[in-house]
Design an enzyme around this catalytic site. Structure first.
Site, short mmCIF file in Angstrom:
data_model
loop_
_atom_site.label_atom_id
_atom_site.label_comp_id
_atom_site.label_asym_id
_atom_site.label_seq_id
_atom_site.Cartn_x
_atom_site.Cartn_y
_atom_site.Cartn_z
N ASN A 9 -65.28 -41.35 -3.40
CA ASN A 9 -66.31 -40.32 -3.05
C ASN A 9 -66.97 -41.06 -1.68
O ASN A 9 -67.94 -41.69 -1.71
CB ASN A 9 -67.15 -39.79 -4.30
CG ASN A 9 -68.13 -38.91 -3.72
OD1 ASN A 9 -67.89 -38.08 -2.65
ND2 ASN A 9 -69.13 -38.56 -4.40
N LYS A 11 -69.01 -39.19 0.35
CA LYS A 11 -70.25 -38.34 0.36
C LYS A 11 -70.52 -38.07 1.70
O LYS A 11 -69.38 -37.82 2.27
CB LYS A 11 -71.41 -39.30 -0.32
CG LYS A 11 -71.10 -39.89 -1.70
CD LYS A 11 -72.16 -40.66 -2.11
CE LYS A 11 -71.85 -40.89 -3.61
NZ LYS A 11 -72.99 -41.64 -4.32
N HIS A 95 -71.71 -32.90 -8.79
CA HIS A 95 -72.33 -34.48 -8.58
C HIS A 95 -73.85 -34.38 -8.50
O HIS A 95 -74.39 -33.19 -8.44
CB HIS A 95 -72.03 -34.86 -7.36
CG HIS A 95 -72.18 -36.25 -7.05
ND1 HIS A 95 -73.37 -36.66 -6.80
CD2 HIS A 95 -71.34 -37.28 -7.16
CE1 HIS A 95 -73.11 -38.24 -6.72
NE2 HIS A 95 -71.88 -38.64 -6.93
N GLU A 97 -75.97 -35.58 -7.08
CA GLU A 97 -76.81 -35.46 -5.77
C GLU A 97 -76.88 -33.82 -5.37
O GLU A 97 -77.54 -33.38 -5.01
CB GLU A 97 -75.79 -35.99 -4.76
CG GLU A 97 -76.35 -37.64 -4.76
CD GLU A 97 -75.06 -38.41 -4.11
OE1 GLU A 97 -74.29 -38.02 -3.62
OE2 GLU A 97 -75.23 -39.72 -4.59
N GLU A 167 -71.30 -40.03 -14.72
CA GLU A 167 -72.17 -40.99 -13.82
C GLU A 167 -73.54 -41.23 -14.08
O GLU A 167 -74.33 -40.09 -13.73
CB GLU A 167 -71.76 -40.49 -12.47
CG GLU A 167 -70.46 -40.34 -11.78
CD GLU A 167 -70.41 -40.08 -10.32
OE1 GLU A 167 -69.54 -40.86 -9.68
OE2 GLU A 167 -71.25 -39.40 -9.72
N GLY A 173 -75.33 -45.91 -6.73
CA GLY A 173 -75.68 -46.55 -5.43
C GLY A 173 -77.04 -47.45 -5.59
O GLY A 173 -77.60 -47.97 -4.71
N SER A 213 -71.85 -47.54 -9.19
CA SER A 213 -71.68 -49.01 -8.64
C SER A 213 -70.28 -49.69 -9.19
O SER A 213 -70.35 -50.70 -9.46
CB SER A 213 -72.92 -49.79 -9.15
OG SER A 213 -74.11 -49.23 -8.79
#
Ligand code: G3H
Length: 251
Positions: A9, A11, A95, A97, A167, A173, A213
């Protein structure tokens, strides 16, 4: 038997030239798709290059988002119908985010999942808890709640084909991977939830990824877990060598 699925991904990273350079670097080195499915989820402006590359390779292409209507006066949105016509295979939805920065709700995610199936693509549905929720001991209820909401109204046949990506937000991250046991436990809970919502066969078929990660150094340990069928990988999918090491984890 479920085919493992490793998805990068990107992003909001990489322009079309960088995408082209990445594709040149991975040419001819993806695994047999019957062994491991290799996917890249990329920004909309890079999808054309990926789709062209995929015609001649084992790569599958994912959009990172789409709208839930097929067309109309929705300035700035991406049409699922256009993505399908272009040759996109998957769309990542929900997601963390997008939930956090763009206020995507469970209801939006469910509508998007239906729009994706309506257009003959497959959703990769993300779910995951914050550190606060985990520390309060509510992570399973939280994640199962997200999954129930995302799947509402989908048929067993549809759910058999889609991908769920677990996730934990605290592992995205941050360099802090959930332990393989923590990842396995939640992926198992998700499979159990699918079983109780649908049936045993649907739960056996649905593929569940772990994301947060994931990198070449930990992918084998994670993939050895019985309920983890793949990875949704951010940072470590951006460099060709690293992406190749991830998708070729069986070699
Ligand atoms: O979609 C991918 C996840 O957000 C994980 O990102 P990360 O591998 O950089 O932690």
């Amino acid at each position: 038997m479920r085919t493992p699925i490793i998805a990068g991904n990107w992003k909001m990273n990489k322009n079309p030239q960088e995408t082209q350079a990445f594709l040149e670097a991975i040419k001819g080195q993806l695994p047999d798709p019957a062994q491991v499915e290799s996917v890249i989820a990329a920004p909309a402006i890079d999808l054309n290059a990926l789709v062209w590359f995929s015609k001649d390779s084992a790569l599958k292409v994912a959009a990172e988002n789409c709208y839930f209507e097929d067309e109309g006066a929705y300035t700035g949105e991406t049409s699922p119908k256009a993505l399908a016509e272009m040759g996109v295979d998957y769309v990542v939805i929900g997601h963390s985010e997008r939930r956090q920065y763009f206020h995507e709700t469970d209801e939006d995610i469910n509508k998007k999942a239906k729009a994706i199936f309506r257009n003959k693509m497959l959703p990769i549905i993300c779910c995951g808890e914050t550190l606060e929720t985990r520390e309060a001991g509510h992570e399973v209820d939280w994640v199962v709640g997200q999954i129930k909401a995302a799947l509402a109204g989908l048929s067993a046949e549809e759910v058999s084909k889609l991908v769920i990506a677990y996730e934990p937000i605290w592992a995205i991250g941050t360099g802090k991977t959930a332990s393989s046991d923590q990842a396995q436990e939640m992926c198992h809970e998700i499979r159990e939830a699918v079983k109780s919502l649908y049936n045993e066969q649907t739960a056996e078929n649905v593929r569940i990824q772990y994301g947060g990660s994931v990198k070449p150094a930990n992918v084998q340990e994670l993939m050895a877990k019985p309920d983890i069928d793949g990875g949704l990988v951010g940072g470590a999918s951006m460099i060709p060598e690293s992406f190749l090491a991830l998708v070729n984890y069986q070699k």
